[in-house]
Design a protein around this motif. Structure first.
Motif, PDB file in Angstrom:
ATOM      1  N   MET A   1       8.863  -3.880 -17.972  1.00  0.00           N
ATOM      2  CA  MET A   1       9.209  -2.845 -16.989  1.00  0.00           C
ATOM      3  C   MET A   1       8.335  -1.600 -17.150  1.00  0.00           C
ATOM      4  SD  MET A   1      13.300  -3.089 -16.612  1.00  0.00           S
ATOM      5  CE  MET A   1      13.226  -2.639 -14.895  1.00  0.00           C
ATOM      6  N   ILE A   2       8.071  -1.251 -18.430  1.00  0.00           N
ATOM      7  CA  ILE A   2       7.176  -0.123 -18.719  1.00  0.00           C
ATOM      8  C   ILE A   2       6.182  -0.583 -19.780  1.00  0.00           C
ATOM      9  CG2 ILE A   2       7.007   2.203 -19.684  1.00  0.00           C
ATOM     10  CD1 ILE A   2       9.786   2.774 -18.611  1.00  0.00           C
ATOM     11  N   ARG A   3       4.898  -0.307 -19.534  1.00  0.00           N
ATOM     12  CA  ARG A   3       3.883  -0.664 -20.515  1.00  0.00           C
ATOM     13  C   ARG A   3       3.013   0.546 -20.826  1.00  0.00           C
ATOM     14  NH1 ARG A   3       1.145  -4.642 -18.125  1.00  0.00           N
ATOM     15  NH2 ARG A   3      -1.012  -4.001 -18.387  1.00  0.00           N
ATOM     16  N   LEU A   4       2.839   0.807 -22.098  1.00  0.00           N
ATOM     17  CA  LEU A   4       1.932   1.867 -22.546  1.00  0.00           C
ATOM     18  C   LEU A   4       0.656   1.179 -23.016  1.00  0.00           C
ATOM     19  CD1 LEU A   4       4.583   3.741 -24.728  1.00  0.00           C
ATOM     20  CD2 LEU A   4       4.019   4.190 -22.352  1.00  0.00           C
ATOM     21  N   ASP A   5      -0.441   1.487 -22.370  1.00  0.00           N
ATOM     22  CA  ASP A   5      -1.681   0.736 -22.578  1.00  0.00           C
ATOM     23  C   ASP A   5      -2.770   1.652 -23.147  1.00  0.00           C
ATOM     24  OD1 ASP A   5      -3.346  -1.391 -22.494  1.00  0.00           O
ATOM     25  OD2 ASP A   5      -3.602  -1.446 -20.319  1.00  0.00           O
ATOM     26  N   ASN A   6      -3.015   1.538 -24.460  1.00  0.00           N
ATOM     27  CA  ASN A   6      -4.079   2.314 -25.132  1.00  0.00           C
ATOM     28  C   ASN A   6      -4.004   3.810 -24.837  1.00  0.00           C
ATOM     29  OD1 ASN A   6      -5.454   0.255 -26.581  1.00  0.00           O
ATOM     30  ND2 ASN A   6      -6.271  -0.491 -24.634  1.00  0.00           N
ATOM     31  N   ILE A   7      -2.822   4.387 -25.091  1.00  0.00           N
ATOM     32  CA  ILE A   7      -2.579   5.807 -24.809  1.00  0.00           C
ATOM     33  C   ILE A   7      -3.220   6.691 -25.871  1.00  0.00           C
ATOM     34  CG2 ILE A   7      -0.777   7.589 -24.603  1.00  0.00           C
ATOM     35  CD1 ILE A   7      -0.801   5.571 -22.337  1.00  0.00           C
ATOM     36  N   THR A   8      -3.955   7.689 -25.435  1.00  0.00           N
ATOM     37  CA  THR A   8      -4.429   8.750 -26.331  1.00  0.00           C
ATOM     38  C   THR A   8      -3.945  10.075 -25.759  1.00  0.00           C
ATOM     39  OG1 THR A   8      -6.382   7.507 -27.061  1.00  0.00           O
ATOM     40  CG2 THR A   8      -6.459   9.904 -27.309  1.00  0.00           C
ATOM     41  N   LYS A   9      -3.411  10.939 -26.623  1.00  0.00           N
ATOM     42  CA  LYS A   9      -2.845  12.205 -26.142  1.00  0.00           C
ATOM     43  C   LYS A   9      -3.012  13.287 -27.200  1.00  0.00           C
ATOM     44  CE  LYS A   9      -0.401  14.977 -23.521  1.00  0.00           C
ATOM     45  NZ  LYS A   9      -0.991  15.521 -22.281  1.00  0.00           N
ATOM     46  N   HIS A  10      -3.519  14.445 -26.758  1.00  0.00           N
ATOM     47  CA  HIS A  10      -3.602  15.633 -27.619  1.00  0.00           C
ATOM     48  C   HIS A  10      -2.565  16.657 -27.171  1.00  0.00           C
ATOM     49  CE1 HIS A  10      -7.659  13.918 -28.147  1.00  0.00           C
ATOM     50  NE2 HIS A  10      -7.699  14.590 -29.289  1.00  0.00           N
ATOM     51  N   ASN A  11      -1.975  17.344 -28.125  1.00  0.00           N
ATOM     52  CA  ASN A  11      -1.209  18.571 -27.836  1.00  0.00           C
ATOM     53  C   ASN A  11      -1.993  19.717 -28.455  1.00  0.00           C
ATOM     54  OD1 ASN A  11       0.880  17.578 -26.359  1.00  0.00           O
ATOM     55  ND2 ASN A  11       2.405  17.589 -27.998  1.00  0.00           N
ATOM     56  N   GLY A  12      -2.730  20.448 -27.626  1.00  0.00           N
ATOM     57  CA  GLY A  12      -3.632  21.467 -28.171  1.00  0.00           C
ATOM     58  C   GLY A  12      -4.697  20.778 -29.017  1.00  0.00           C
ATOM     59  N   GLN A  13      -4.832  21.211 -30.273  1.00  0.00           N
ATOM     60  CA  GLN A  13      -5.819  20.612 -31.180  1.00  0.00           C
ATOM     61  C   GLN A  13      -5.283  19.357 -31.855  1.00  0.00           C
ATOM     62  OE1 GLN A  13      -9.076  21.853 -31.700  1.00  0.00           O
ATOM     63  NE2 GLN A  13      -8.456  22.957 -29.844  1.00  0.00           N
ATOM     64  N   ARG A  14      -3.968  19.150 -31.784  1.00  0.00           N
ATOM     65  CA  ARG A  14      -3.346  18.061 -32.538  1.00  0.00           C
ATOM     66  C   ARG A  14      -3.394  16.747 -31.772  1.00  0.00           C
ATOM     67  NH1 ARG A  14       1.806  16.052 -33.891  1.00  0.00           N
ATOM     68  NH2 ARG A  14       2.794  17.178 -32.188  1.00  0.00           N
ATOM     69  N   LEU A  15      -3.850  15.695 -32.453  1.00  0.00           N
ATOM     70  CA  LEU A  15      -3.888  14.359 -31.857  1.00  0.00           C
ATOM     71  C   LEU A  15      -2.526  13.705 -32.072  1.00  0.00           C
ATOM     72  CD1 LEU A  15      -5.708  12.219 -30.493  1.00  0.00           C
ATOM     73  CD2 LEU A  15      -6.268  11.396 -32.782  1.00  0.00           C
ATOM     74  N   VAL A  16      -1.797  13.463 -30.982  1.00  0.00           N
ATOM     75  CA  VAL A  16      -0.439  12.890 -31.090  1.00  0.00           C
ATOM     76  C   VAL A  16      -0.487  11.372 -31.036  1.00  0.00           C
ATOM     77  CG1 VAL A  16       1.904  12.942 -30.138  1.00  0.00           C
ATOM     78  CG2 VAL A  16       0.460  14.961 -29.942  1.00  0.00           C
ATOM     79  N   PHE A  17      -1.257  10.812 -30.068  1.00  0.00           N
ATOM     80  CA  PHE A  17      -1.398   9.352 -29.953  1.00  0.00           C
ATOM     81  C   PHE A  17      -2.874   9.000 -29.891  1.00  0.00           C
ATOM     82  CE2 PHE A  17       2.775  10.118 -27.946  1.00  0.00           C
ATOM     83  CZ  PHE A  17       3.550   9.294 -28.736  1.00  0.00           C
ATOM     84  N   ILE A  18      -3.226   7.898 -30.547  1.00  0.00           N
ATOM     85  CA  ILE A  18      -4.607   7.429 -30.472  1.00  0.00           C
ATOM     86  C   ILE A  18      -4.600   5.921 -30.187  1.00  0.00           C
ATOM     87  CG2 ILE A  18      -4.716   7.318 -33.024  1.00  0.00           C
ATOM     88  CD1 ILE A  18      -7.793   7.804 -32.643  1.00  0.00           C
ATOM     89  N   GLU A  19      -5.017   5.580 -28.950  1.00  0.00           N
ATOM     90  CA  GLU A  19      -5.102   4.184 -28.492  1.00  0.00           C
ATOM     91  C   GLU A  19      -3.822   3.411 -28.846  1.00  0.00           C
ATOM     92  OE1 GLU A  19      -8.732   2.556 -29.972  1.00  0.00           O
ATOM     93  OE2 GLU A  19      -9.979   3.799 -28.685  1.00  0.00           O
ATOM     94  N   ALA A  20      -2.680   4.017 -28.524  1.00  0.00           N
ATOM     95  CA  ALA A  20      -1.379   3.428 -28.860  1.00  0.00           C
ATOM     96  C   ALA A  20      -0.882   2.566 -27.709  1.00  0.00           C
ATOM     97  CB  ALA A  20      -0.368   4.533 -29.161  1.00  0.00           C
ATOM     98  N   SER A  21      -0.311   1.409 -28.042  1.00  0.00           N
ATOM     99  CA  SER A  21       0.214   0.500 -27.017  1.00  0.00           C
ATOM    100  C   SER A  21       1.609   0.010 -27.404  1.00  0.00           C
ATOM    101  CB  SER A  21      -0.703  -0.712 -26.851  1.00  0.00           C
ATOM    102  OG  SER A  21      -1.974  -0.303 -26.380  1.00  0.00           O
ATOM    103  N   ALA A  22       2.467  -0.179 -26.390  1.00  0.00           N
ATOM    104  CA  ALA A  22       3.815  -0.733 -26.595  1.00  0.00           C
ATOM    105  C   ALA A  22       4.364  -1.126 -25.230  1.00  0.00           C
ATOM    106  CB  ALA A  22       4.724   0.282 -27.278  1.00  0.00           C
ATOM    107  N   ALA A  23       5.481  -1.864 -25.230  1.00  0.00           N
ATOM    108  CA  ALA A  23       6.087  -2.284 -23.965  1.00  0.00           C
ATOM    109  C   ALA A  23       7.603  -2.243 -24.071  1.00  0.00           C
ATOM    110  CB  ALA A  23       5.625  -3.687 -23.599  1.00  0.00           C
ATOM    111  N   LEU A  24       8.231  -1.966 -22.929  1.00  0.00           N
ATOM    112  CA  LEU A  24       9.697  -1.984 -22.801  1.00  0.00           C
ATOM    113  C   LEU A  24      10.033  -2.988 -21.704  1.00  0.00           C
ATOM    114  CD1 LEU A  24      12.572  -0.803 -23.281  1.00  0.00           C
ATOM    115  CD2 LEU A  24      11.992   1.020 -21.684  1.00  0.00           C
ATOM    116  N   GLN A  25      10.698  -4.090 -22.102  1.00  0.00           N
ATOM    117  CA  GLN A  25      11.025  -5.152 -21.147  1.00  0.00           C
ATOM    118  C   GLN A  25      12.483  -5.057 -20.708  1.00  0.00           C
ATOM    119  OE1 GLN A  25       8.534  -6.813 -20.198  1.00  0.00           O
ATOM    120  NE2 GLN A  25       7.061  -6.805 -21.882  1.00  0.00           N
ATOM    121  N   LYS A  26      12.807  -5.683 -19.578  1.00  0.00           N
ATOM    122  CA  LYS A  26      14.184  -5.702 -19.075  1.00  0.00           C
ATOM    123  C   LYS A  26      15.109  -6.282 -20.150  1.00  0.00           C
ATOM    124  CE  LYS A  26      17.069  -7.478 -15.272  1.00  0.00           C
ATOM    125  NZ  LYS A  26      17.855  -6.261 -15.112  1.00  0.00           N
TER     126      LYS A  26
END
Length: 540
Positions: A1-26
């Motif tokens: 239902m929801i898929r996170l595909d190679n997520i990278t995310k910064h909050n300001g200078q801080r790296l929160v996610f780096i190429e992170a993947s996961a899935a949420l199924q029904k």
């Protein structure tokens, strides 16, 4: 239902996610775990579209409805709790609003020339409203609010008059009534009493959508989830099973990784020793070069990440007399409501009494009577000889001086203590390094609770009175507190909705009922086994 595909995310200078993947199924019910600041809230914000990843994609099934409960509930006022909940019921609430507008139009003399078309539309909307279960909406909303502890009076009263904790329950009820395809619940177990918590477990067990939630209540997590996604060091790791299984699996993975690391380090040390011994000898030059190249190509095993483990050891408390507190013939009422009539109670040294009772039974009032913060209308409350009391009240965090830092707060309380012992105390409660210089104004609820605990336990009392001490504490801090209190040799009287805390620490149960206090020897686990119920408001 929801898929996170190679997520990278910064909050300001801080790296929160780096190429992170996961899935949420029904049908999956997932617990999202990780240390404070790991990025749990950021992940929720990205799924709900309030924020976007810097790289990668978040893919959501077309047409999937998402309900998000967070601790930031916003303003609520001007209508009843039940109306507020019904307003969040998704498509049916929009149809209800149109139905109401059409009813008003039919009664409007100025629109009589359009009556035929209004009546036609009214028939269509009414049929749709019935199809969506609209006529049962009010009773369903009341059922959910009742499950979360609301009286009929509270349901029909102005939601603006409710406290922040009760408004949180209204916001949670909106999501539960909506029954979306996906529920995102950020700390839904906060602000709930034991009865409401158990009701919510049962509700979520019967919910057939997908669930992603955070919670600091391990018993709640174990009852609800069937999968864990861990956020750590910018990556997402999935574990099948409940929270208990996740903890065991994580510990096993760490052990295996440590063993691999140790084996590789030993092998590397041998190679490096050979190179160092023979690098100057021309006869071994080819072997040395071969081993240098081999070392360069080896994939290095990382040691497992070490979570900061909090631990606090009680200095021994002075011994009290055998009778710690005695209540005789105590009466207490608020207005017309009688809380206690002719109450007798004796708490003896080294007893760990947990207090159970439905909302309004007088749990906090009993603690206030014992600590002298509330006076009885009649009767006596007497502390025994050599009793030194420590009281953790629900409002204790509001009494911290926001202009002072963590260290200054501790130093003000214990001016004769050395800087080293105060820094060690702060570190035991999760304030290491520069964190002792944080102002109390910017501390989270959990950090404030930890600071109040540190103030109370540094110079230990021999009688601890605790009113919901685990509210706002994360699982790791709760474990530290349980481990510390398990070694404590004084007396305890406490209220908690955390079943793990209750089971681990109580050796006597005081159940408040309309016909007085029912007392049970043995702890909370024995109480559950003997009564067949986990809380006084529930019956097996």
């Amino acid at each position: 239902m929801i898929r996170l595909d190679n997520i990278t995310k910064h909050n300001g200078q801080r790296l929160v996610f780096i190429e992170a993947s996961a899935a949420l199924q029904k049908g999956e019910k997932i617990g999202l775990v990780g240390p404070n600041g790991a990025g749990k809230t950021t992940l929720f914000r990205m799924i709900t579209g309030q924020d976007e990843p810097d790289e990668g994609n978040i893919l959501i099934d077309r047409g999937a409805t998402i309900g998000f409960f967070s601790q930031d509930v916003g303003e609520m006022a001007g209508r009843s709790a039940v109306a507020e909940v019904m307003d969040g019921a998704g498509a049916v609430s929009e149809v209800a609003a149109e139905l109401s507008a059409l009813e008003a139009a039919m009664a409007d003399p100025g629109q009589m020339d359009q009556l035929d078309s209004i009546l036609e539309r009214f028939g269509e909307v009414q049929a749709r409203f019935e199809e969506l279960g609209g006529y049962a909406l009010d009773s369903r909303a009341r059922e959910v609010l009742h499950g979360l502890g609301f009286s009929q009076e509270m349901m029909d009263g102005d939601v603006g008059r409710l406290s922040g904790g009760w408004k949180m329950r209204v916001a949670l009820a909106r999501i539960l009534l909506m029954r979306p395809d996906v529920m995102l619940l950020d700390e839904p177990s906060n602000h709930l009493d034991l009865e409401s918590l158990i009701w919510l477990e049962q509700f979520l067990a019967g919910y057939d959508g997908a669930l992603l939630m955070t919670s600091h209540d391990r018993a709640f997590m174990n009852r609800v989830i069937n999968k864990v996604i861990e956020i750590d060091g910018g990556s997402l790791t999935s574990f099948s099973g409940d929270y208990e299984f996740y903890e065991q699996q994580r510990a096993q993975n760490e052990k295996q990784q440590q063993a691999q690391f140790d084996r590789q380090q030993a092998a590397l040390a041998k190679e490096i020793s050979f190179i160092e011994r023979f690098k100057a000898r021309a006869s071994h030059a080819a072997q040395v070069q071969s081993r240098v190249k081999k070392l360069e190509k080896i994939d290095r095993v990382e040691p497992p990440k070490r979570r900061q483990a909090l631990s606090f050891d009680f200095p021994p408390a002075p011994r009290s007399g055998e009778d710690v507190v005695k209540l005789r013939g105590v009466n207490k009422r608020y207005g017309e409501r009688i809380i206690y009539h002719d109450l007798d109670l004796l708490v003896r040294r080294r007893e760990r009494c947990c207090i159970l009772g439905v909302n309004g039974a007088g749990k906090s009032t009993l603690l206030k009577l014992v600590t002298g913060t509330t006076q009885p209308d009649a009767g006596t409350v007497t502390l025994g000889g050599s009793v030194k009391m420590g009281y953790f009240a629900q409002h204790a965090m509001d009494l911290l001086d926001e202009s002072r830092t963590v260290f200054e707060t501790l130093d003000d309380a214990f001016p004769l203590a050395s800087q080293g012992s105060l820094r060690a105390l702060a570190g035991s409660f999760g304030f290491s390094g520069d964190e002792v210089d944080k102002s109390c104004r910017v501390l989270s609820g959990g950090e404030k609770a930890r600071l109040v605990m540190a103030l109370m336990l540094f110079d230990p009392p021999n009688f601890l009175v605790l009113d919901e001490p685990t509210n706002h504490l994360d699982i790791a801090t709760k474990e530290m507190l349980i481990n510390a209190l398990a070694q404590y040799e004084g007396t305890m009287l406490f209220v908690s909705h955390d079943r793990h805390f209750l089971s681990a620490l109580s050796n006597r149960v005081l159940e408040l009922t309309p016909d007085g206090i029912h007392q049970y020897d043995g702890g909370y686990s024995e109480y559950v086994a003997r009564t067949g119920q986990e809380a006084p408001g529930l019956h097996a």
